[in-house]
Scaffold this motif. Structure first.
Motif, mmCIF file in Angstrom:
data_model
loop_
_atom_site.group_PDB
_atom_site.id
_atom_site.type_symbol
_atom_site.label_atom_id
_atom_site.label_comp_id
_atom_site.label_asym_id
_atom_site.label_seq_id
_atom_site.Cartn_x
_atom_site.Cartn_y
_atom_site.Cartn_z
ATOM 1 N N GLN A 54 11.247 23.570 -7.728
ATOM 2 C CA GLN A 54 11.611 24.975 -7.094
ATOM 3 C C GLN A 54 13.116 24.696 -7.096
ATOM 4 O OE1 GLN A 54 9.997 27.593 -6.985
ATOM 5 N NE2 GLN A 54 11.782 28.711 -6.150
ATOM 6 N N GLU A 55 13.625 23.592 -6.604
ATOM 7 C CA GLU A 55 15.201 23.438 -6.544
ATOM 8 C C GLU A 55 15.674 23.178 -7.879
ATOM 9 O OE1 GLU A 55 19.043 23.073 -5.022
ATOM 10 O OE2 GLU A 55 17.087 23.711 -4.079
ATOM 11 N N THR A 56 15.011 22.587 -8.707
ATOM 12 C CA THR A 56 15.571 22.497 -10.113
ATOM 13 C C THR A 56 15.680 24.011 -10.817
ATOM 14 O OG1 THR A 56 14.726 20.341 -10.392
ATOM 15 C CG2 THR A 56 14.937 21.438 -12.461
ATOM 16 N N LEU A 57 14.688 24.711 -10.716
ATOM 17 C CA LEU A 57 14.663 26.089 -11.488
ATOM 18 C C LEU A 57 15.748 26.882 -10.785
ATOM 19 C CD1 LEU A 57 10.871 26.360 -11.987
ATOM 20 C CD2 LEU A 57 12.605 25.512 -13.579
ATOM 21 N N VAL A 58 15.932 26.877 -9.381
ATOM 22 C CA VAL A 58 16.910 27.575 -8.652
ATOM 23 C C VAL A 58 18.487 27.259 -9.227
ATOM 24 C CG1 VAL A 58 18.024 27.968 -6.504
ATOM 25 C CG2 VAL A 58 15.515 28.076 -6.639
ATOM 26 N N ARG A 59 18.578 25.886 -9.342
ATOM 27 C CA ARG A 59 19.959 25.333 -9.955
ATOM 28 C C ARG A 59 19.984 25.681 -11.236
ATOM 29 N NH1 ARG A 59 21.037 19.221 -7.664
ATOM 30 N NH2 ARG A 59 20.555 19.751 -5.291
ATOM 31 N N ALA A 60 19.022 25.638 -12.127
ATOM 32 C CA ALA A 60 19.110 26.096 -13.398
ATOM 33 C C ALA A 60 19.429 27.575 -13.675
ATOM 34 C CB ALA A 60 17.800 25.674 -14.186
ATOM 35 N N TRP A 61 18.693 28.299 -12.904
ATOM 36 C CA TRP A 61 18.976 29.808 -12.856
ATOM 37 C C TRP A 61 20.528 30.279 -12.555
ATOM 38 C CZ3 TRP A 61 18.750 33.963 -15.002
ATOM 39 C CH2 TRP A 61 19.081 35.225 -14.409
ATOM 40 N N GLN A 62 21.006 29.254 -11.561
ATOM 41 C CA GLN A 62 22.333 29.674 -11.050
ATOM 42 C C GLN A 62 23.276 29.065 -12.136
ATOM 43 O OE1 GLN A 62 22.224 27.313 -7.400
ATOM 44 N NE2 GLN A 62 21.509 29.357 -6.224
ATOM 45 N N ALA A 63 22.937 28.131 -13.006
ATOM 46 C CA ALA A 63 23.661 27.431 -14.088
ATOM 47 C C ALA A 63 23.646 27.938 -15.395
ATOM 48 C CB ALA A 63 23.595 25.914 -13.878
ATOM 49 N N PHE A 64 22.636 28.890 -15.500
ATOM 50 C CA PHE A 64 22.294 29.176 -17.087
ATOM 51 C C PHE A 64 23.258 29.963 -17.532
ATOM 52 C CE2 PHE A 64 18.953 30.991 -19.796
ATOM 53 C CZ PHE A 64 18.767 29.831 -20.415
ATOM 54 N N ALA A 65 24.029 30.554 -16.997
ATOM 55 C CA ALA A 65 25.261 31.487 -17.765
ATOM 56 C C ALA A 65 26.074 30.459 -18.436
ATOM 57 C CB ALA A 65 25.775 32.271 -16.830
ATOM 58 N N GLY A 66 26.316 29.330 -17.853
ATOM 59 C CA GLY A 66 26.950 28.389 -18.337
ATOM 60 C C GLY A 66 26.437 27.055 -19.345
ATOM 61 N N PHE A 67 24.944 27.491 -19.678
ATOM 62 C CA PHE A 67 24.636 26.362 -20.589
ATOM 63 C C PHE A 67 24.725 26.683 -21.935
ATOM 64 C CE2 PHE A 67 20.238 25.714 -22.815
ATOM 65 C CZ PHE A 67 20.420 24.311 -22.918
ATOM 66 N N GLU A 68 25.343 25.748 -22.583
ATOM 67 C CA GLU A 68 26.198 25.818 -23.949
ATOM 68 C C GLU A 68 25.166 25.256 -24.938
ATOM 69 O OE1 GLU A 68 30.066 24.398 -23.619
ATOM 70 O OE2 GLU A 68 30.619 26.100 -22.299
ATOM 71 N N GLN A 69 23.930 24.488 -24.615
ATOM 72 C CA GLN A 69 23.027 24.232 -25.572
ATOM 73 C C GLN A 69 23.670 23.155 -26.508
ATOM 74 O OE1 GLN A 69 21.889 28.290 -27.348
ATOM 75 N NE2 GLN A 69 20.113 27.136 -27.505
ATOM 76 N N ARG A 70 24.453 22.337 -25.701
ATOM 77 C CA ARG A 70 24.831 20.952 -26.210
ATOM 78 C C ARG A 70 23.685 19.825 -26.175
ATOM 79 N NH1 ARG A 70 31.081 20.619 -23.378
ATOM 80 N NH2 ARG A 70 31.797 22.509 -24.437
ATOM 81 N N SER A 71 22.809 20.236 -25.055
ATOM 82 C CA SER A 71 21.646 19.400 -25.295
ATOM 83 C C SER A 71 20.297 20.111 -25.307
ATOM 84 C CB SER A 71 21.503 18.790 -24.079
ATOM 85 O OG SER A 71 21.615 19.223 -22.777
#
Length: 339
Positions: free
Chosen positions: A48-65
């Motif tokens: 749950q904490e992982t998905l919350v953090r992922a949602w909060q950071a998703f706008a900056g996910f640049e698909q480098r990985s």
């Protein structure tokens, strides 16, 4: 939507697209967090904490990985923080020598106990591949708990999930040399504590019919109070432990004394399941107050050949609930047929 489309829409704030991106990895993330933390409840919280953090950071996910790598990086960091805060989980044999005679002990509440991992309940299923099942076995997860967090993470990420040393170094903000060193130390300890033959190989060699017969005989012997029938299923060096009770038993003599003094004096009914990719039996003990068989224990069985070499009996209705089993069975519940 393609994955790229979903990522783009998710980065723009589309909740449904974000769910589409992360859902394929939710099950693998849960098994990863359980390996790291040794608890289904803590794994639930970590995912749950992982998905919350992922949602909060998703706008900056640049698909480098890849999305998978990115999510596991977040989950691993969440788990490492939890390990630093709480420490490792244990089984009774980690705390002291076995008892030679049955002991009426009280639950030990100041120990973080290792818990079972129900198999086949939605997102809580480990990977269906053979290597995924082997890496969720009780002995392997128990061995992981003896490792410092960085070694635990390196071993699971590299040997179980197949990430590169460079990806792991990035996850843990360290060097590849440090990762390789951590892997070497972790593998040495795990080799000492995990049997050479995985349970999956033993179970495949037995086959479903023979395995079902053994598990059925185990449950029937408990329900009938049949000490001879139960002991006949056990190896001479069998172990029996019951977290959260500190006392445990090793060898046929000690285990038989315990069985005659405790489990075989109660009335039981059972349901069959799987936990840690091993055969397991959910035990319901008769309660006169409730006038029903009440959820009491999940017995995870470890086999060697066609005998039971270990019973880890996880006491507590919460473990039964994790197996998606009812909290009680009616008084007229028949003795269970073999699975």
């Amino acid at each position: 939507m393609t994955t790229e489309d979903a990522v783009s829409r998710g980065r723009a704030g589309d909740d449904a697209a974000f769910v589409e991106v992360v859902d394929p990895w939710r099950r693998e993330l849960h098994a990863h967090c359980y390996r790291m933390l040794g608890s289904v409840d803590e794994a639930d919280d970590a995912v749950q904490e992982t998905l919350v953090r992922a949602w909060q950071a998703f706008a900056g996910f640049e698909q480098r990985s890849s999305v998978r790598t990115w999510l596991h990086r977040i989950a691993t960091r969440v788990c490492l923080t939890a390990i630093e805060r709480r420490g490792r989980r244990a089984l009774p044999m980690d705390l002291g020598p076995s008892s030679e005679r049955s002991v009426l002990g009280e639950p030990t509440t100041d120990v973080a106990w290792l818990g079972p991992y129900p198999h086949g309940t939605g997102d809580r299923r480990p990977d269906d591949r053979v290597e995924g099942r082997e890496s969720i076995e009780l002995a392997f997860v128990a061995a992981l708990q003896h490792l410092p967090g960085n070694q635990r993470a390196a071993l699971v990420l590299f040997d179980v999930l197949g990430f590169s040393a460079a990806e792991i170094a990035d996850t843990m903000a360290t060097t590849r040399a440090s990762v390789n060193s951590a892997l070497q130390r972790a593998r040495a300890l795990v080799r000492e504590k995990v049997p050479e033959q995985a349970q999956q190989k033993t179970l495949r060699a037995l086959g479903d019919a023979r395995l079902n017969e053994i598990v059925g005989r185990y449950a029937t012997a408990l329900e009938r109070g049949d000490a001879d029938g139960l002991v006949a299923l056990l190896t001479r060096d069998v172990t029996w432990s019951m977290p959260p009770l500190r006392h445990w038993y090793a060898g046929l003599e000690a285990v038989t004394h315990f069985l005659l003094d405790q489990p075989l004096t109660f009335a039981w009914r059972h349901r069959f399941t799987t936990a840690n990719a091993q055969p397991a039996v959910v035990g319901y003990r008769w309660s006169a107050d409730d006038e029903a068989f009440v959820a009491f224990v999940v017995d995870v069985l470890t086999l060697r050949g066609d005998r039971i070499a270990g019973v880890t009996a996880f006491l507590g209705p919460e473990h039964v609930a994790h197996c998606a089993m009812p909290p009680e069975l009616p008084r007229d519940e028949p003795m269970n047929p073999r699975p």
